[in-house]
Design a protein around this motif. Structure first.
Motif: not given
Ligand SMILES: [Zn+2]
Length: 58
Positions: A6, A13, A15, A31, A36
Motif C-alpha cells: 500500500c 502506509c 500494509a 484496507h 484510509h
Molecule cells: Zn494503506
C-alpha cells in the motif's frame, strides 16, 4: 502469487498484501476503507494497484 504494498500509493502506509489478483484487490478494498477512509475504490485506483503488484515466489 503476487504482492502489493500500500505504501507504493499511500506514503508511510506499511500494509502489504499477498495472494491472487482477486484476493489482493478485495483485501485492499477492505484496507482502504478501514485504514484510509476510502469507502468506494475508484476504477483508477484498481488499475493503479494492479500495475503495482509484483510477482512473488509462492
Ligand atoms: Zn494503506
Amino acid at each position: 502469487m503476487k504482492e502489493f504494498a500500500c505504501g507504493d500509493i499511500v506514503p508511510n502506509c506499511k500494509a502489504k498484501f499477498r495472494g491472487t489478483t482477486e484476493e489482493i484487490l478485495s483485501a485492499v478494498a477492505i484496507h482502504a476503507r478501514d485504514a484510509h477512509g476510502i469507502t468506494a475504490v475508484p476504477p483508477e485506483l484498481v488499475t493503479q494497484v494492479q500495475s503495482l503488484m509484483r510477482p512473488v515466489a509462492a
